[in-house]
Design an enzyme around this catalytic site. Sequence first.
Site, PDB file in Angstrom:
ATOM      1  N   GLY A 258       0.853  -1.198   0.000  1.00 33.99           N
ATOM      2  CA  GLY A 258       0.000   0.000   0.000  1.00 33.99           C
ATOM      3  C   GLY A 258       0.878   1.232   0.000  1.00 33.99           C
ATOM      4  N   CYS A 261       3.197   5.278  -2.880  1.00 30.88           N
ATOM      5  CA  CYS A 261       4.086   5.084  -4.038  1.00 30.88           C
ATOM      6  C   CYS A 261       3.828   3.807  -4.835  1.00 30.88           C
ATOM      7  CB  CYS A 261       5.535   5.104  -3.584  1.00 30.88           C
ATOM      8  SG  CYS A 261       6.060   6.731  -3.056  1.00 30.88           S
TER       9      CYS A 261
END
Length: 432
Positions: A258, A261
């Site tokens: 998650g 980025c």
Amino acid sequence: MNHMNIACIGTGFVGVVTAGVFAKLGNQIVGLDIDEAKVASLKLGIVPFYEPGLQELLLETQKSGNLTFTTDYSIAISSADIVMIMVGTPSSADGQADLKYVFAASESLAPHLKEGAIVIIKSTVPPGTNAKVRAIIAGKTNVKFEMASVPEFLKEGTAVEDTLHPDRAVIGVESDRARDILVDLHKPLTSNVVIMRPESAQMCKYAANNYLATRITFINQIADLCEQNGADVQEVIKGIGQDKRIGSHYWYPGLGYGGSCFPKDVKEIAAYAHAVGESESMFIKIDDLNEKRIPKLMARYDQLVGGFAGKTVAILGLSFKKNTNDTRVAPSLQVIPWLIDRGAKVVATDPKAISDIKSLLPDTVTYVDDAYTAISGANVTMLLVEWDEYQHLDLTKMASSMLAPKYFFDTRNQYDPDSVSQAGLQYKGIGR
Ligand code: UDX
């Protein structure tokens, strides 16, 4: 090293950390943002997010006079030897990076640029962006300037440390002059400087993040196969990690990747591949597997507990990972609505992210200050983020305060399955 005048455009996560670190090294930094409220609070040393060591760094460097903040482009740019563009690049509808903020910053900085300045793009952008930015700036100034690309590899939660002691600095330049200036600038941080052309530097950022996201997806797939045959993925990691070509670092299986980025960078490289005619890209599949990961695991957990309806579930960890209050693409944002939709009652806790997540989750979630209060009276405990506070829970205490079926879903494989079972809880990790 000659200390430089540097303008840092964009005071988001990367911008603030980079400004603080280069100011600490003795450079004169002006941080610029068009958001007046943000700049006003940064001037008071108030950081709008939780990041270990950052507040202290900002206070120290502002006090020393090396770091100031402004909303005024002429103040920030006119004496800058180096201008770093670190504005956000949200994903556009087709999945590619939306460069509107990069282009807007380029237009605004151009009229104030000093002769010989180096404009560095640090935002994550597709290769080819430098040429577009150069054209925008050249359209608004007659001074000579150079373009460069120096991608950022810091991780949230250890951002100051990562920036002060990077594994390497990747510097994309087009001239020996820019190379010498930027090598000199980065020398106090690392002697491991890798010089290349700007397009390669930009590909380095995408390649690094996509490799790491692929690596996580790979071990999650292996974990799922381990579930089918009695293997323990942690033992498998130990076994294959001894192969020097592979290594066991940065390899814990879980609910998928998650944060701000990886999900975005995988979607972007998939869209970029598609746009340049490489339509058979593996990144589309990596993205798809990651998107489906939480629903797949939740369905498995649902079966194990005999349906979540009417059950109380304690959730430990709401941010996307430990040591940050960042909730972007956090597992809790998928897990909790899923549970509530199926009739579960959710009691959640997190050391830093409760106030950030409240508006993003259903009103029926109960928030408490610590793990034991969350666990007390719960039928199921789910460890979503391995904050230090949750790594050494008293299992006997947990077992005595939980209600049947007393399931402990350890989505970070932090606990020894036998110890959890011996304490009287039903354990389920990932791939074991
Ligand atoms: C990442 C990159 O690591 C960093 O180099 C880049 O500059 C920005 O993106 P960040 O998003 O801050 O940094 O966090 P990171 O620690 O890399 O974790 C990303 C996601 O992968 C998290 O959801 C994390 O939980 C997950 N992850 C990471 C795993 O599931 N398993 C792992 O082994 C490592």
